[in-house]
Design a protein around this motif. Structure first.
Motif, mmCIF file in Angstrom:
data_model
loop_
_atom_site.group_PDB
_atom_site.id
_atom_site.type_symbol
_atom_site.label_atom_id
_atom_site.label_comp_id
_atom_site.label_asym_id
_atom_site.label_seq_id
_atom_site.Cartn_x
_atom_site.Cartn_y
_atom_site.Cartn_z
ATOM 1 N N THR A 157 0.804 -1.232 0.022
ATOM 2 C CA THR A 157 -0.144 -0.015 -0.112
ATOM 3 C C THR A 157 0.790 1.062 0.169
ATOM 4 O O THR A 157 2.064 1.104 0.449
ATOM 5 N N ALA A 170 -3.331 0.936 -3.101
ATOM 6 C CA ALA A 170 -4.154 0.742 -1.982
ATOM 7 C C ALA A 170 -4.263 -0.712 -1.602
ATOM 8 O O ALA A 170 -4.187 -1.496 -2.677
ATOM 9 N N PRO A 172 -5.775 6.679 -3.129
ATOM 10 C CA PRO A 172 -6.671 6.184 -3.991
ATOM 11 C C PRO A 172 -8.148 5.517 -3.382
ATOM 12 O O PRO A 172 -7.913 5.334 -2.005
ATOM 13 N N GLY A 180 -9.913 1.784 -2.516
ATOM 14 C CA GLY A 180 -9.454 0.494 -2.610
ATOM 15 C C GLY A 180 -10.753 -0.359 -3.233
ATOM 16 O O GLY A 180 -11.695 0.005 -3.397
ATOM 17 N N LEU A 190 -9.427 8.683 -7.711
ATOM 18 C CA LEU A 190 -8.181 9.131 -7.203
ATOM 19 C C LEU A 190 -8.130 10.167 -6.593
ATOM 20 O O LEU A 190 -8.978 11.550 -7.257
ATOM 21 N N LEU A 223 -1.761 -1.341 -9.834
ATOM 22 C CA LEU A 223 -3.016 -0.995 -9.722
ATOM 23 C C LEU A 223 -3.997 -2.185 -8.784
ATOM 24 O O LEU A 223 -5.046 -2.113 -8.656
ATOM 25 N N CYS A 241 -6.878 -1.716 -6.056
ATOM 26 C CA CYS A 241 -7.417 -0.438 -6.190
ATOM 27 C C CYS A 241 -8.680 -0.695 -6.707
ATOM 28 O O CYS A 241 -9.113 -1.394 -7.363
ATOM 29 N N THR A 294 -10.674 4.512 -9.421
ATOM 30 C CA THR A 294 -9.222 4.831 -9.003
ATOM 31 C C THR A 294 -8.366 4.442 -10.195
ATOM 32 O O THR A 294 -7.575 5.024 -10.746
ATOM 33 N N SER A 295 -8.575 2.944 -10.442
ATOM 34 C CA SER A 295 -7.619 2.349 -11.637
ATOM 35 C C SER A 295 -7.846 3.066 -12.888
ATOM 36 O O SER A 295 -6.960 3.698 -13.660
#
Length: 149
Positions: free
Chosen positions: A48, A73, A81, A83, A92, A112, A115, A119-120
């Motif tokens: 992380t 994350a 970010p 999770g 993000l 990634l 995540c 976020t990704s």
């Protein structure tokens, strides 16, 4: 951060005690060199990015210490970010964008896995010098492949 430094120092001392058969190898060339020398290789990463939350300057420091990859994350959100276990599926954060840019600029690989979907996608939409090392976010919800975003 202090705990991460302490563990990294401990691991390096263990590896140094086994240097006749074990080496730290970051990147393909170093791994191939270790293999040719008939040695086992290991590399370091963060599960992380939270050890980097004190200052973005820590990216440079930990990269110099041998941490060459960070998963942003580990299932749950942190200051950067969202999770993959979070219901809210957040994007993000602004600080996360700065972290991604700093990691990319310094050469620390962005991972990634774990995540959240949005976020990704935010990371993948960022103009990076190198792609994230996990282009298929294997731990993100299957909805990343849907057209719902």
């Amino acid at each position: 951060m202090a705990l991460a430094q302490e563990r990294l120092c401990y691991l390096r001392s263990v590896i140094n005690a086994c240097q006749d058969w074990l080496v730290v190898a970051s990147g393909q060339d170093a791994i191939e060199t270790a293999h040719a020398a008939r040695k086992m290789s290991v590399s370091f990463h963060f599960q992380t990015a939270t050890p980097l939350s004190g200052s973005l300057n820590l990216v440079d420091a930990f990269l110099a210490a041998g941490i060459d990859r960070a998963i942003l994350a580990y299932n749950e959100a942190n200051p950067f970010p969202n999770g993959c276990h979070e219901v809210r599926n957040a994007r993000l954060s602004a600080l996360g964008r700065r972290l991604v840019e700093r990691m990319d600029a310094t050469g620390m690989r962005i991972d990634l896995r774990h995540c959240g979907t949005r976020t990704s996608l935010d990371v993948l939409d960022t103009a990076l010098l190198r792609p994230p090392c996990s282009l298929i976010p294997t731990h993100a919800p299957c909805s990343i492949t849907s057209a719902g975003f």
